[in-house]
Design a protein around this motif. Structure first.
Motif, short mmCIF file in Angstrom:
data_model
loop_
_atom_site.label_atom_id
_atom_site.label_comp_id
_atom_site.label_asym_id
_atom_site.label_seq_id
_atom_site.Cartn_x
_atom_site.Cartn_y
_atom_site.Cartn_z
N LEU A 28 0.86 -1.19 0.00
CA LEU A 28 0.00 0.00 0.00
C LEU A 28 0.90 1.24 0.00
N ILE A 29 0.79 2.05 -1.05
CA ILE A 29 1.63 3.24 -1.18
C ILE A 29 0.76 4.47 -0.93
N PHE A 30 0.92 5.10 0.22
CA PHE A 30 0.17 6.32 0.52
C PHE A 30 0.92 7.50 -0.08
N ASN A 31 0.34 8.06 -1.15
CA ASN A 31 0.97 9.16 -1.88
C ASN A 31 0.39 10.51 -1.43
N LYS A 32 1.03 11.58 -1.84
CA LYS A 32 0.59 12.97 -1.61
C LYS A 32 0.59 13.34 -0.12
N ILE A 33 1.60 12.84 0.61
CA ILE A 33 1.67 13.21 2.03
C ILE A 33 1.94 14.70 2.20
N ASP A 34 2.49 15.34 1.16
CA ASP A 34 2.74 16.77 1.23
C ASP A 34 1.45 17.58 1.22
N ALA A 35 0.37 16.98 0.73
CA ALA A 35 -0.92 17.68 0.63
C ALA A 35 -1.86 17.32 1.77
N TYR A 36 -1.42 16.47 2.71
CA TYR A 36 -2.31 16.02 3.78
C TYR A 36 -2.58 17.15 4.77
N THR A 37 -3.84 17.31 5.15
CA THR A 37 -4.22 18.31 6.15
C THR A 37 -5.13 17.66 7.19
N TYR A 38 -5.18 18.25 8.37
CA TYR A 38 -6.08 17.75 9.41
C TYR A 38 -6.64 18.92 10.20
N VAL A 39 -7.73 18.66 10.91
CA VAL A 39 -8.38 19.70 11.72
C VAL A 39 -7.92 19.54 13.17
N GLU A 40 -7.23 20.54 13.65
CA GLU A 40 -6.73 20.48 15.03
C GLU A 40 -7.85 20.86 16.00
N LYS A 41 -8.08 20.01 17.00
CA LYS A 41 -9.15 20.27 17.97
C LYS A 41 -8.73 21.34 18.97
N ALA A 42 -9.68 22.20 19.31
CA ALA A 42 -9.43 23.23 20.32
C ALA A 42 -9.30 22.57 21.69
N PRO A 43 -8.51 23.14 22.59
CA PRO A 43 -8.32 22.55 23.93
C PRO A 43 -9.62 22.35 24.70
N ASP A 44 -10.59 23.23 24.49
CA ASP A 44 -11.85 23.12 25.24
C ASP A 44 -12.91 22.31 24.48
N ASP A 45 -12.53 21.71 23.35
CA ASP A 45 -13.47 20.88 22.58
C ASP A 45 -13.47 19.47 23.15
N LEU A 46 -14.58 19.09 23.78
CA LEU A 46 -14.68 17.79 24.46
C LEU A 46 -15.33 16.71 23.61
N THR A 47 -15.67 17.03 22.38
CA THR A 47 -16.27 16.02 21.50
C THR A 47 -15.22 14.98 21.11
N PRO A 48 -15.66 13.74 20.81
CA PRO A 48 -14.70 12.69 20.46
C PRO A 48 -13.90 13.05 19.19
N ARG A 49 -12.65 12.63 19.16
CA ARG A 49 -11.81 12.86 17.99
C ARG A 49 -12.28 11.96 16.83
N THR A 50 -12.21 12.49 15.64
CA THR A 50 -12.52 11.72 14.45
C THR A 50 -11.25 11.58 13.61
N LYS A 51 -11.37 10.85 12.50
CA LYS A 51 -10.19 10.67 11.65
C LYS A 51 -9.73 12.00 11.04
N ASP A 52 -10.65 12.99 10.98
CA ASP A 52 -10.28 14.31 10.46
C ASP A 52 -9.33 15.04 11.41
N ASN A 53 -9.26 14.59 12.68
CA ASN A 53 -8.40 15.23 13.67
C ASN A 53 -7.04 14.55 13.82
N LEU A 54 -6.80 13.49 13.05
CA LEU A 54 -5.54 12.76 13.16
C LEU A 54 -4.43 13.47 12.41
N THR A 55 -3.27 13.61 13.06
CA THR A 55 -2.11 14.16 12.37
C THR A 55 -1.56 13.11 11.41
#
Length: 415
Positions: free
Chosen positions: A325-352
């Motif tokens: 499995l070749i994961f390409n375009k790592i230079d274009a990867y982005t994620y949503v950083e959760k705010a410190p006071d955000d208590l909602t569960p982390r999703t895959k969008d929050n993964l570095t």
């Protein structure tokens, strides 16, 4: 016959239509619409509006409800839109009814993909496969071409099944067209058999080398990777299905030669007829010794894309082969950083990127790599892994065959 597809890439305006159903939630529908918009742009259309509707299932008569169809009609009329594209395959009945109501060109995802394939096809092989797929698509929709003969009806003049003096011509013309298309399909299938024999002979003449195939979703960077490894100039563009014809190149890493093939990309809801027609092209996948499954890690739905590729590989008989499995375009990867006071569960969008890499490396062990073909990030590691896997297969397959090339100096290695 060509009215089912856009004959040329023109800057026509288009609106898109999709359904939100129990099996396809709003997030997935919007994702599919984004991909449909990309397909439309690739074909030469300018998307100006997207419509969605919540339904348990598609309306068998007009796909969407009457109210939504009227809303689409009002928008199309007011803005002089020339085309409406639906995200699912439409039946002949749906196309006829929608076209009668909207009075503009109606396309579905299948006809749009077929048009792009027709536009991208360069070789006689690819053109033959596309034409066969188009005829398979047209055959059950022939009645739409003869709506102007509807009132003439069928019948043989026995007193039933049509108006006096107007019995038969419509059905007769349909049957003539059906015979013409079936005859043409038979001819195309015969041509493909001959081409397949030529391709099989070419594969036999390639010598005793391990075969490696690049597979993956469309527009994930397979052709860019191919150019990087083989120092070739395979056409690469940020559009869907930029590569349609299978390209095979000899690649040398260190002292080890092997064959690398770049295949057509897969896509969601890939028309069955297209898969059937392109099975001969995908012989490179079936006969490969090692698959390099390229994934666009920057795409929000890359996990679903992996599943789609794996399912398609299983459908064409390419499952179960050694795969990296070749994961390409790592230079274009982005994620949503959760705010410190955000208590909602982390999703895959929050993964570095680092967390995502650790997750997949733990799942796949040594069968996944993270690279950027465009920025040439981690390419040395990539070439090292491919070299070791190909070498192991080579020694196993050809134990008495020495490597054919001397070890090159560092400056002469593939960049």
């Amino acid at each position: 016959m060509k009215e089912f597809v856009i004959s040329e890439a023109q800057a026509e305006t288009a609106v898109l239509v999709a359904l939100i159903t129990q099996s396809q939630d709003e997030r997935k529908t919007n994702e599919y619409l984004d991909e449909l918009a990309f397909l439309a742009e690739t074909a030469g259309a300018d998307v100006v509006k997207k419509f969605t509707q919540r339904l348990d299932m598609a309306n068998s008569v007009t796909y969407v409800g009457k109210g939504k169809l009227q809303e689409i009609k009002d928008y199309v009329t007011e803005n002089e839109v020339g085309m409406v594209i639906f995200d699912d395959e439409l039946s002949a009945k749906q196309i006829r009814n929608i076209e009668g109501e909207l009075q503009v060109k109606i396309l579905d995802r299948t006809s749009l993909i077929l048009d792009i394939f027709a536009m991208r096809a360069q070789t006689a092989h690819a053109k033959t496969q596309v034409e066969l797929a188009q005829y398979k698509y047209m055959l059950p929709r022939l009645t739409r071409l003869w709506t102007h003969l509807e009132r003439q009806g069928g019948g043989s003049g026995s007193g039933k099944g049509g108006s006096v003096g107007l019995r038969g011509p419509g059905e007769t013309q349909l049957e003539m067209d059906r015979r013409i298309i079936l005859g043409r399909m038979s001819l195309l299938k015969g041509q493909l058999v001959d081409i397949d024999k030529q391709k099989a002979t070419q594969r036999k003449n390639r010598g005793r080398m391990i075969r490696v195939a690049l597979v993956g979703y469309t527009n994930v960077g397979k052709s860019t990777l191919m150019n990087l490894l083989s120092k070739s100039d395979v056409f690469a563009e940020n559009k869907l299905f930029a590569t349609l014809d299978t390209t095979v190149r000899k690649v040398i890493i260190d002292n080890l030669p092997f064959l690398l093939s770049d295949t057509v990309g897969f896509i969601r809801k890939l028309p069955t007829d297209l898969v059937e027609s392109f099975k001969s092209t995908l012989d490179e996948v079936r006969e490969a010794d090692l698959l390099l499954h390229v994934v666009d890690i920057s795409h929000p739905g890359f996990e679903e894309q992996i599943e789609i590729v794996n399912k398609t590989l299983a459908d064409i008989g390419g499952a179960g082969k050694p795969c990296i499995l070749i994961f390409n375009k790592i230079d274009a990867y982005t994620y949503v950083e959760k705010a410190p006071d955000d208590l909602t569960p982390r999703t895959k969008d929050n993964l570095t990127l680092e967390e995502l890499m650790n997750t997949w490396m733990a799942k796949m062990e040594d069968n996944c790599l993270f690279i950027s073909a465009r920025e040439k990030i981690n390419m040395e590691e990539f070439k090292g892994v491919v070299y070791n896997r190909v070498k192991a297969l080579h020694v196993q397959r050809f134990p008495y065959n020495d490597f054919l090339y001397q070890t090159y100096d560092k400056d002469e290695e593939i960049e």
